[in-house]
Write an enzyme that holds these catalytic residues in place. Structure first.
Site, PDB file in Angstrom:
ATOM      1  N   HIS A  84       1.024  -1.343   0.061  1.00 37.33           N
ATOM      2  CA  HIS A  84       0.297   0.119   0.321  1.00 37.33           C
ATOM      3  C   HIS A  84       0.482   0.979  -0.002  1.00 37.33           C
ATOM      4  O   HIS A  84       2.272   1.164  -0.234  1.00 37.33           O
ATOM      5  CB  HIS A  84      -0.969   0.141   1.079  1.00 37.33           C
ATOM      6  CG  HIS A  84      -0.533   0.459   2.811  1.00 37.33           C
ATOM      7  ND1 HIS A  84       0.367  -0.678   2.951  1.00 37.33           N
ATOM      8  CD2 HIS A  84      -0.284   0.867   3.907  1.00 37.33           C
ATOM      9  CE1 HIS A  84       1.258  -0.443   4.346  1.00 37.33           C
ATOM     10  NE2 HIS A  84       0.305   0.666   4.620  1.00 37.33           N
ATOM     11  N   HIS A 110       1.952   3.842   2.047  1.00 35.59           N
ATOM     12  CA  HIS A 110       2.108   4.410   3.167  1.00 35.59           C
ATOM     13  C   HIS A 110       3.352   4.686   3.018  1.00 35.59           C
ATOM     14  O   HIS A 110       3.508   4.397   2.940  1.00 35.59           O
ATOM     15  CB  HIS A 110       1.681   3.812   4.594  1.00 35.59           C
ATOM     16  CG  HIS A 110       0.109   4.113   5.032  1.00 35.59           C
ATOM     17  ND1 HIS A 110      -0.724   3.737   5.812  1.00 35.59           N
ATOM     18  CD2 HIS A 110      -1.020   5.439   4.352  1.00 35.59           C
ATOM     19  CE1 HIS A 110      -2.156   3.855   5.786  1.00 35.59           C
ATOM     20  NE2 HIS A 110      -2.058   5.356   5.365  1.00 35.59           N
ATOM     21  N   ASP A 113       6.055   4.304   4.847  1.00 35.51           N
ATOM     22  CA  ASP A 113       7.003   3.351   5.134  1.00 35.51           C
ATOM     23  C   ASP A 113       7.386   1.884   4.437  1.00 35.51           C
ATOM     24  O   ASP A 113       7.862   1.108   4.560  1.00 35.51           O
ATOM     25  CB  ASP A 113       7.135   3.150   7.059  1.00 35.51           C
ATOM     26  CG  ASP A 113       5.327   2.784   7.130  1.00 35.51           C
ATOM     27  OD1 ASP A 113       4.502   3.424   6.157  1.00 35.51           O
ATOM     28  OD2 ASP A 113       5.158   2.186   8.050  1.00 35.51           O
ATOM     29  N   HIS A 114       6.020   2.217   3.503  1.00 35.74           N
ATOM     30  CA  HIS A 114       6.092   0.823   2.988  1.00 35.74           C
ATOM     31  C   HIS A 114       6.361   1.671   1.142  1.00 35.74           C
ATOM     32  O   HIS A 114       6.597   0.349   0.829  1.00 35.74           O
ATOM     33  CB  HIS A 114       4.702   0.230   2.389  1.00 35.74           C
ATOM     34  CG  HIS A 114       4.317  -0.316   3.752  1.00 35.74           C
ATOM     35  ND1 HIS A 114       4.676  -1.075   4.284  1.00 35.74           N
ATOM     36  CD2 HIS A 114       3.999   0.772   5.149  1.00 35.74           C
ATOM     37  CE1 HIS A 114       3.990  -1.641   5.748  1.00 35.74           C
ATOM     38  NE2 HIS A 114       4.016   0.227   6.044  1.00 35.74           N
ATOM     39  N   HIS A 150      -7.531  -2.085   5.716  1.00 35.42           N
ATOM     40  CA  HIS A 150      -5.983  -1.627   6.585  1.00 35.42           C
ATOM     41  C   HIS A 150      -7.000   0.378   6.472  1.00 35.42           C
ATOM     42  O   HIS A 150      -8.020  -0.111   5.637  1.00 35.42           O
ATOM     43  CB  HIS A 150      -5.162  -1.191   5.371  1.00 35.42           C
ATOM     44  CG  HIS A 150      -4.018  -0.670   6.384  1.00 35.42           C
ATOM     45  ND1 HIS A 150      -4.100  -0.379   8.015  1.00 35.42           N
ATOM     46  CD2 HIS A 150      -2.962   0.268   5.877  1.00 35.42           C
ATOM     47  CE1 HIS A 150      -3.049   0.316   8.105  1.00 35.42           C
ATOM     48  NE2 HIS A 150      -2.221   0.606   7.180  1.00 35.42           N
ATOM     49  N   ASP A 154       0.277  -4.596   7.336  1.00 35.44           N
ATOM     50  CA  ASP A 154      -0.419  -3.633   7.751  1.00 35.44           C
ATOM     51  C   ASP A 154      -2.232  -3.842   7.083  1.00 35.44           C
ATOM     52  O   ASP A 154      -2.435  -3.466   6.716  1.00 35.44           O
ATOM     53  CB  ASP A 154      -0.119  -2.136   6.628  1.00 35.44           C
ATOM     54  CG  ASP A 154       1.223  -1.588   7.023  1.00 35.44           C
ATOM     55  OD1 ASP A 154       1.697  -1.922   7.897  1.00 35.44           O
ATOM     56  OD2 ASP A 154       1.202  -0.016   7.600  1.00 35.44           O
ATOM     57  N   HIS A 158       7.181  -4.631  11.119  1.00 28.91           N
ATOM     58  CA  HIS A 158       7.074  -3.942  11.354  1.00 28.91           C
ATOM     59  C   HIS A 158       6.331  -3.195  12.924  1.00 28.91           C
ATOM     60  O   HIS A 158       5.129  -3.010  12.916  1.00 28.91           O
ATOM     61  CB  HIS A 158       5.301  -3.387  10.683  1.00 28.91           C
ATOM     62  CG  HIS A 158       5.322  -2.960  10.180  1.00 28.91           C
ATOM     63  ND1 HIS A 158       4.052  -1.989  11.074  1.00 28.91           N
ATOM     64  CD2 HIS A 158       5.089  -1.633   9.079  1.00 28.91           C
ATOM     65  CE1 HIS A 158       3.434  -0.796  10.500  1.00 28.91           C
ATOM     66  NE2 HIS A 158       4.143  -1.245   9.415  1.00 28.91           N
TER      67      HIS A 158
END
Length: 309
Positions: A63, A65, A67-68, A141, A208, A266
Site C-alpha cells: 500500500h 503509506h 514507510d512502505h 487497512h 498493515d 513492522h
C-alpha cells in the site's frame, strides 16, 4: 548462499528508529528476487546487506503509506543506473497508480531499465511462471492494501535407490521426468514408480491490516509467513483503531493456518524490548519464530521430509 531466503532491510513501522530502518524485504527464490515494500532508505540497506539491483525481478508494494513505498525512487533509479538487463515487474494497488507514477519519476534520471507496471485491482494471480504463482488478496487497512502469497507447484522427488534398482541413470533420468515413462530392458517404468510426491513450498507477506479472512487465506499452509506485529496485546485497541495486528494475533494466525516459520516485523517505536514480541507470540504459536531485525537473513525452511525439516 541459500537459494531461498528472506533478506530483511528494515523493520520499523511509521517512523524509523536508531536501530530500525523503514520496511524492506527481499525474498530470494531460486534465481528470482522479490522486493517487498521498499520504504525510505531501502537502496542503502540493500548495499549494506550485499544485495544488488540485479537481484530484483519483482517489486511488490502492499500500500502507499510512506514507510512502505518512499524507497521506490531510489530503487527504481538504481535499476537503470546498474543497467539491470531483465524486466522488473511492479505490483501495487491500482488505486495508488498516481502515487506510483510520482514515486517512479520523483527526480530526473536516465531511464534504461525495463520496469513493467502491473497494478493490482482485486484478489487473484498477479504473476506466474516456472517459479509458481504469485497471488494477491485485499487486506483490511485504512487505505487499499494487499498481501502477497507465492505458491510453488507440487512436484515429485526422485528416489535414487529405486532408480538404481531399475538401472536408470544419467540422461535417462531426465527423459523419464519429461515423458513420465521410460522403457528399460523391455520394461515400462513410470515416473510414479521411482519418485515420491513433493509438495510445493509457500511464502506469505502480510503487512498493515486488521484481522480479516484474507490474512488467513494468505497464511494458509505457508512455510514462511512474514506478518506485521505493530503492537503488543496490551495495546490491542490501538491496533484495531489504526488497522494493525498485535504479536498475539499474528501468532494465532500462524497457529490456525498451519504455518511452519513465523517472522514478526513492522514494530512500533513505542516498544524497546524485541523479546516482548517473541514471548507474546510464543504463547500462541509453537513453531519457529523470528523477531525480524534489520540486515538479517532468514533461511527458508527445508522441504518437509528432507533432512533437517
Amino acid at each position: 548462499m541459500s537459494s531461498r531466503e528472506l533478506v530483511v532491510f528494515g523493520t520499523a513501522s511509521q517512523a524509523p528508529t536508531r536501530y530500525r530502518n523503514h520496511n524492506g524485504y527481499l525474498l530470494r527464490w531460486d534465481g528470482m528476487g522479490l522486493l517487498f515494500d521498499p520504504g525510505e532508505g531501502t537502496q542503502r540497506q540493500m548495499v549494506l546487506a550485499g544485495v544488488g539491483a540485479h537481484d530484483v525481478h519483482h517489486i511488490c508494494v502492499s500500500h502507499f503509506h510512506g514507510d512502505h513505498c518512499l524507497g521506490l525512487p531510489g530503487v527504481v533509479q538504481r535499476l537503470s543506473l546498474d543497467r539491470v538487463p531483465h524486466p522488473v515487474y511492479a505490483h501495487y494497488p491500482a488505486t495508488g497508480a498516481e502515487f506510483f507514477r510520482r514515486l517512479r519519476y520523483a527526480a530526473e534520471f536516465h531511464e534504461t531499465a525495463d520496469l513493467r507496471e502491473r497494478p493490482v485491482d482485486g484478489d487473484g494471480t498477479v504473476a506466474s511462471g516456472a517459479f509458481g504463482v504469485l497471488e494477491a488478496r485485499r487486506l483490511d487497512h485504512r487505505i487499499d492494501s494487499f498481501g502477497y502469497r507465492l505458491v510453488e507447484p507440487d512436484g515429485r522427488r526422485m528416489l535414487p535407490d529405486r532408480l538404481a534398482d531399475l538401472g536408470i541413470s544419467g540422461p535417462d533420468v531426465g527423459r523419464l521426468q519429461r515423458a513420465g515413462e521410460l522403457t528399460v530392458a523391455e520394461r515400462r517404468v513410470t515416473l510414479a514408480e521411482v519418485s515420491a510426491p513433493r509438495p510445493g513450498q509457500r511464502f506469505a507477506f502480510v503487512l498493515d491490516t486488521r484481522l480479516c479472512d484474507a490474512v488467513f487465506a494468505l497464511a494458509d499452509g505457508a512455510d514462511l509467513l512474514v506478518i506485521e506485529s505493530t503492537f503488543l496485546e496490551r495495546d490491542a485497541a490501538l491496533a484495531t483503531e489504526y488497522g494493525h495486528l498485535t504479536a498475539a494475533q499474528a501468532a494465532r494466525v500462524a497457529a490456525e493456518s498451519g504455518v511452519r516459520t513465523l517472522v514478526l516485523t513492522h514494530f512500533s517505536q513505542r516498544y524497546r524490548d524485541p523479546a516482548e514480541f517473541h514471548d507474546e507470540a510464543a504463547a500462541h504459536f509453537h513453531g519457529h519464530i523470528f523477531v525480524a531485525a534489520d540486515l538479517t537473513r532468514i533461511p527458508f525452511p527445508p522441504r518437509l521430509g528432507s533432512s533437517g525439516a
